[in-house]
Design a protein around this motif. Structure first.
Motif, short mmCIF file in Angstrom:
data_model
loop_
_atom_site.label_atom_id
_atom_site.label_comp_id
_atom_site.label_asym_id
_atom_site.label_seq_id
_atom_site.Cartn_x
_atom_site.Cartn_y
_atom_site.Cartn_z
N UNK A 30 0.79 -1.52 0.03
CA UNK A 30 -0.16 0.00 0.19
C UNK A 30 0.68 1.61 -0.09
N UNK A 31 1.66 1.16 0.55
CA UNK A 31 3.14 2.14 0.72
C UNK A 31 3.34 3.00 0.10
N UNK A 32 3.95 1.24 -1.17
CA UNK A 32 4.82 1.81 -2.41
C UNK A 32 3.27 2.18 -3.85
N UNK A 69 9.10 14.61 -3.28
CA UNK A 69 9.14 14.33 -1.27
C UNK A 69 8.64 13.43 -0.87
N UNK A 70 7.30 13.33 -0.87
CA UNK A 70 6.69 12.56 -0.57
C UNK A 70 6.42 10.64 -0.60
N UNK A 77 9.28 4.14 4.19
CA UNK A 77 8.00 3.30 5.49
C UNK A 77 7.74 2.25 4.54
N UNK A 78 7.38 1.86 3.38
CA UNK A 78 6.93 -0.02 2.97
C UNK A 78 8.47 -0.43 3.01
N UNK A 87 8.87 0.55 12.42
CA UNK A 87 7.69 2.58 11.77
C UNK A 87 6.95 2.69 12.32
N UNK A 88 5.65 1.81 13.15
CA UNK A 88 4.36 1.35 13.53
C UNK A 88 3.93 2.93 13.75
N UNK A 89 4.57 3.33 14.45
CA UNK A 89 4.27 5.11 14.64
C UNK A 89 3.98 5.63 13.61
#
Length: 149
Positions: A30-32, A69-70, A77-78, A87-89
């Motif tokens: 999802x993050x990727x 950058x985002x 994160x991914x 890196x859960x938080x």
């Protein structure tokens, strides 16, 4: 394979149970996907600049830079989730940021897209905070300050 000491038993342990839970893999994907979308937005913004479709070039460059950058941050994160690092938080915080995006899209006459972003936020938070994910990255374990053991 463990190295053993006659007095202490097993001294070093290999990671025999290093299986990554599917929840971490799905959250990484999802993050990727979000990173890919932001990178595509940055490329689209640069294409708009090149073709002269923007009113202010400096504003468009700023938006493209923030998109890149985002994308880099979401890729990071991914990657950390896939490597089973804690890196859960940050992942939960980034997931929750999509809730107001969904709200404003719903208010802007895009109700299905807004609900889709709410579902994205719920999926990220649910996957990252699930029991297997938290155990795999060691989230919530009490650790002493200063890294002492």
């Amino acid at each position: 394979m463990n190295e053993t000491d006659a007095d202490m038993g097993a001294v070093t342990e290999s990671s025999g149970s290093g299986d990554r839970p599917w929840t971490l893999t799905a959250a990484s994907i999802l993050f990727w996907l979000l990173a890919t979308g932001l990178a595509a937005t940055g490329v689209w913004g640069l294409a708009q600049i090149v073709t002269g479709q923007v009113e202010t070039v400096s504003g468009a460059v700023g938006v493209a830079l923030i998109a890149f950058l985002g994308a880099l941050y979401y890729w990071f994160i991914g990657r950390r989730l896939l490597r089973m690092q804690d890196i859960v938080a940050q992942a939960v915080f980034q997931g929750l940021l999509w809730l107001p995006v969904g709200y404003y899209l719903r208010e802007a006459a895009h109700p299905l897209i807004g609900i889709g972003f709410w579902a994205l936020a719920a999926a990220i938070v649910g996957l990252v905070l699930s029991g297997p994910s938290r155990r795999a990255v060691g989230f919530g374990e009490r650790r002493p300050f200063a890294g002492g053991e």
